[in-house]
Design a protein around this motif. Structure first.
Motif, PDB file in Angstrom:
ATOM      1  N   GLY A 102      13.674  21.194  -2.735  1.00 63.83           N
ATOM      2  CA  GLY A 102      13.379  20.275  -1.638  1.00 63.83           C
ATOM      3  C   GLY A 102      11.911  20.282  -1.262  1.00 63.83           C
ATOM      4  O   GLY A 102      11.326  19.228  -0.974  1.00 63.83           O
ATOM      5  N   ALA A 103      11.298  21.472  -1.268  1.00 69.28           N
ATOM      6  CA  ALA A 103       9.874  21.576  -0.932  1.00 69.28           C
ATOM      7  C   ALA A 103       9.021  20.807  -1.926  1.00 69.28           C
ATOM      8  O   ALA A 103       8.110  20.050  -1.536  1.00 69.28           O
ATOM      9  CB  ALA A 103       9.453  23.048  -0.898  1.00 69.28           C
ATOM     10  N   LEU A 104       9.295  20.976  -3.204  1.00 65.50           N
ATOM     11  CA  LEU A 104       8.516  20.274  -4.232  1.00 65.50           C
ATOM     12  C   LEU A 104       8.745  18.765  -4.163  1.00 65.50           C
ATOM     13  O   LEU A 104       7.806  17.979  -4.276  1.00 65.50           O
ATOM     14  CB  LEU A 104       8.891  20.804  -5.615  1.00 65.50           C
ATOM     15  CG  LEU A 104       8.465  22.249  -5.909  1.00 65.50           C
ATOM     16  CD1 LEU A 104       9.028  22.716  -7.241  1.00 65.50           C
ATOM     17  CD2 LEU A 104       6.943  22.370  -5.905  1.00 65.50           C
ATOM     18  N   GLY A 105       9.998  18.369  -3.968  1.00 63.95           N
ATOM     19  CA  GLY A 105      10.300  16.941  -3.887  1.00 63.95           C
ATOM     20  C   GLY A 105       9.574  16.269  -2.738  1.00 63.95           C
ATOM     21  O   GLY A 105       8.986  15.185  -2.903  1.00 63.95           O
ATOM     22  N   CYS A 106       9.601  16.886  -1.569  1.00 66.70           N
ATOM     23  CA  CYS A 106       8.957  16.282  -0.388  1.00 66.70           C
ATOM     24  C   CYS A 106       7.437  16.353  -0.476  1.00 66.70           C
ATOM     25  O   CYS A 106       6.742  15.402  -0.095  1.00 66.70           O
ATOM     26  CB  CYS A 106       9.453  16.982   0.877  1.00 66.70           C
ATOM     27  SG  CYS A 106      11.157  16.578   1.309  1.00 66.70           S
ATOM     28  N   ALA A 107       6.893  17.473  -0.958  1.00 67.79           N
ATOM     29  CA  ALA A 107       5.434  17.611  -1.054  1.00 67.79           C
ATOM     30  C   ALA A 107       4.850  16.595  -2.024  1.00 67.79           C
ATOM     31  O   ALA A 107       3.837  15.936  -1.729  1.00 67.79           O
ATOM     32  CB  ALA A 107       5.072  19.027  -1.494  1.00 67.79           C
ATOM     33  N   VAL A 108       5.481  16.448  -3.182  1.00 74.27           N
ATOM     34  CA  VAL A 108       4.973  15.520  -4.207  1.00 74.27           C
ATOM     35  C   VAL A 108       5.048  14.071  -3.713  1.00 74.27           C
ATOM     36  O   VAL A 108       4.072  13.313  -3.825  1.00 74.27           O
ATOM     37  CB  VAL A 108       5.757  15.686  -5.523  1.00 74.27           C
ATOM     38  CG1 VAL A 108       5.416  14.553  -6.497  1.00 74.27           C
ATOM     39  CG2 VAL A 108       5.463  17.028  -6.160  1.00 74.27           C
ATOM     40  N   THR A 109       6.194  13.683  -3.158  1.00 71.93           N
ATOM     41  CA  THR A 109       6.364  12.284  -2.761  1.00 71.93           C
ATOM     42  C   THR A 109       5.501  11.923  -1.549  1.00 71.93           C
ATOM     43  O   THR A 109       4.847  10.876  -1.533  1.00 71.93           O
ATOM     44  CB  THR A 109       7.839  11.987  -2.450  1.00 71.93           C
ATOM     45  OG1 THR A 109       8.342  12.954  -1.515  1.00 71.93           O
ATOM     46  CG2 THR A 109       8.682  12.042  -3.708  1.00 71.93           C
ATOM     47  N   HIS A 110       5.493  12.772  -0.538  1.00 72.58           N
ATOM     48  CA  HIS A 110       4.668  12.477   0.637  1.00 72.58           C
ATOM     49  C   HIS A 110       3.189  12.531   0.294  1.00 72.58           C
ATOM     50  O   HIS A 110       2.393  11.722   0.789  1.00 72.58           O
ATOM     51  CB  HIS A 110       4.980  13.460   1.768  1.00 72.58           C
ATOM     52  CG  HIS A 110       6.194  13.094   2.569  1.00 72.58           C
ATOM     53  ND1 HIS A 110       6.147  12.175   3.606  1.00 72.58           N
ATOM     54  CD2 HIS A 110       7.467  13.520   2.501  1.00 72.58           C
ATOM     55  CE1 HIS A 110       7.360  12.049   4.118  1.00 72.58           C
ATOM     56  NE2 HIS A 110       8.176  12.855   3.474  1.00 72.58           N
ATOM     57  N   GLY A 111       2.803  13.492  -0.561  1.00 72.95           N
ATOM     58  CA  GLY A 111       1.398  13.568  -0.966  1.00 72.95           C
ATOM     59  C   GLY A 111       0.968  12.328  -1.740  1.00 72.95           C
ATOM     60  O   GLY A 111      -0.112  11.769  -1.496  1.00 72.95           O
ATOM     61  N   ALA A 112       1.818  11.875  -2.660  1.00 75.32           N
ATOM     62  CA  ALA A 112       1.488  10.696  -3.464  1.00 75.32           C
ATOM     63  C   ALA A 112       1.389   9.438  -2.610  1.00 75.32           C
ATOM     64  O   ALA A 112       0.627   8.514  -2.935  1.00 75.32           O
ATOM     65  CB  ALA A 112       2.541  10.508  -4.551  1.00 75.32           C
ATOM     66  N   LEU A 113       2.148   9.390  -1.516  1.00 74.50           N
ATOM     67  CA  LEU A 113       2.161   8.199  -0.658  1.00 74.50           C
ATOM     68  C   LEU A 113       1.239   8.331   0.554  1.00 74.50           C
ATOM     69  O   LEU A 113       1.335   7.537   1.485  1.00 74.50           O
ATOM     70  CB  LEU A 113       3.592   7.902  -0.202  1.00 74.50           C
ATOM     71  CG  LEU A 113       4.493   7.324  -1.292  1.00 74.50           C
ATOM     72  CD1 LEU A 113       5.943   7.324  -0.857  1.00 74.50           C
ATOM     73  CD2 LEU A 113       4.073   5.910  -1.659  1.00 74.50           C
TER      74      LEU A 113
END
Length: 374
Positions: free
Chosen positions: A86-97
């Motif tokens: 969950g941490a990786l999923g949220c960090a990657v997506t929010h960071g990219a956006l």
């Protein structure tokens, strides 16, 4: 020509003492048809219950095999893997956006300036401040949402399991929507406690580009000048935003997955890797759109309340009421277009990444309570 007179014995009129033979025959036929329908319905119901019991038995066998396998994670180890995914999923997506989030926040905070749509707002920001401005707040975004994602996804899996254990599989399956929503709400509450200080820092950096040079500087300045309470000035709005958002996110996602599988007649085990990814993306887009609409008003208030500090002695509640009154219904949904794009994209991306990383980490535990085969 004489008029035809029906034999009263076969007439359907109530004037004759005995019911007609025709009526008796019709009633018998209707009763037979109804009995057939009831039997078919009952048979289908029994079949469905039996099918669910078979699924539960399969799950029990799988769990037993997993328990015998020392490489299968359980307990804290399993939920730590859920949290990491969950941490990786949220960090990657929010960071990219982050660029979309920057533009969305600017539209909310300065609608009089950024009032010609998302694409024009992108151009306005880059023309005025350079392309680097689109990455403002990247640090607190990545760190904050990594922490939140760990609590959110790991917590959701944990609290869902607790509810299933408490209710029993059959009862939990019958009330699965309530289980999904309750587990999501509890998980999000604890996630917001961790996220709020970093979200406050991010919004201050986006709304005041010269406030600090990054996460550490912005966090330290707020703490030094306004005290630790300033980090939680937006805790109320963030709860009103994130808790309904996460409830819709997980609840709609679970239901969407169930409906898609039911419509295709497939089980989760029968899907290929590509099909599983497509399922997660499709259900994620649907869940993201629902979550974006539900949480938009609170998101606008959160951006507003973190833009500047309140007047001396003014409570957070009074500030929120004052802001909501000034904005009105239309103002609370300012930036809805940008947020729909952002939330549907990142939600789909999160479930896509979360599912893949779970498989990589062998974090495949958990009890299924949907009415479709696993």
């Amino acid at each position: 020509m004489s008029n035809y007179r029906a034999n009263p014995f076969f007439a359907t009129t109530n004037k004759f003492f005995l019911p007609s033979v025709g009526d008796k025959v019709d009633q018998a036929i209707d009763q037979t048809k109804q009995f057939g329908k009831d039997a078919k319905s009952k048979g289908q119901e029994l079949y469905n219950k039996a099918d669910l019991k078979v699924q539960d038995a399969k799950e029990a066998v799988k769990d037993t095999v997993k328990d015998l396998n020392p490489n299968t994670p359980t307990g804290a180890d399993l939920y730590a893997r859920f949290a990491l995914a969950g941490a990786l999923g949220c960090a990657v997506t929010h960071g990219a956006l982050t660029p979309v989030d920057v533009v969305k926040t600017r539209i909310q905070l300065e609608p009089e300036v950024y009032n010609k749509g998302m694409i024009t707002a992108f151009r306005q920001v880059t023309a005025k401040e350079g392309t680097g401005a689109l990455l403002t707040g990247l640090g607190p975004t990545v760190v904050g949402y990594a922490i939140q994602g760990a609590f959110k996804f790991g917590g959701y899996e944990f609290w869902k399991k607790q509810a299933i254990d408490y209710l029993g599989v059959d009862s939990a399956r019958e009330h699965r929507t309530a289980v999904y929503l309750g587990a999501a709400a509890i998980a999000e509450f604890f996630a917001d406690v961790a996220l709020c200080p970093l979200e406050a820092t991010r919004i201050r950096l986006v709304s005041q580009p010269d406030f600090a040079s990054g996460l550490v500087g912005g966090f330290g300045r707020i703490l030094r000048e306004e005290g630790p309470g300033a980090f939680y000035a937006g805790f109320g709005p963030i709860l009103f935003k994130q808790v309904p958002y996460t409830m819709a996110k997980f609840g709609v996602f679970e239901v969407a997955v169930e409906q898609i599988l039911s419509a295709t007649g497939k089980s989760k085990d029968s899907l290929t890797g590509a099909q599983t990814q497509a399922l997660n993306l499709s259900a994620g887009v649907i869940a993201g759109c629902a979550a974006a609409v539900i949480s938009q008003p609170a998101d606008t208030l959160l951006s507003k309340i973190n833009k500047t500090k309140g007047a001396p002695g003014q409570s957070t509640t009074s500030r929120l009421i004052e802001m909501a009154g000034k904005l009105g219904a239309a103002g609370l949904f300012t930036g809805m277009g940008a947020r729909l794009v952002m939330i549907s994209t990142l939600t789909a991306g999160q479930f896509f990444i979360y599912g893949d990383i779970k498989r990589m980490l062998n974090a495949t535990g958990g009890v299924e309570i949907s009415k479709v085969p696993k």
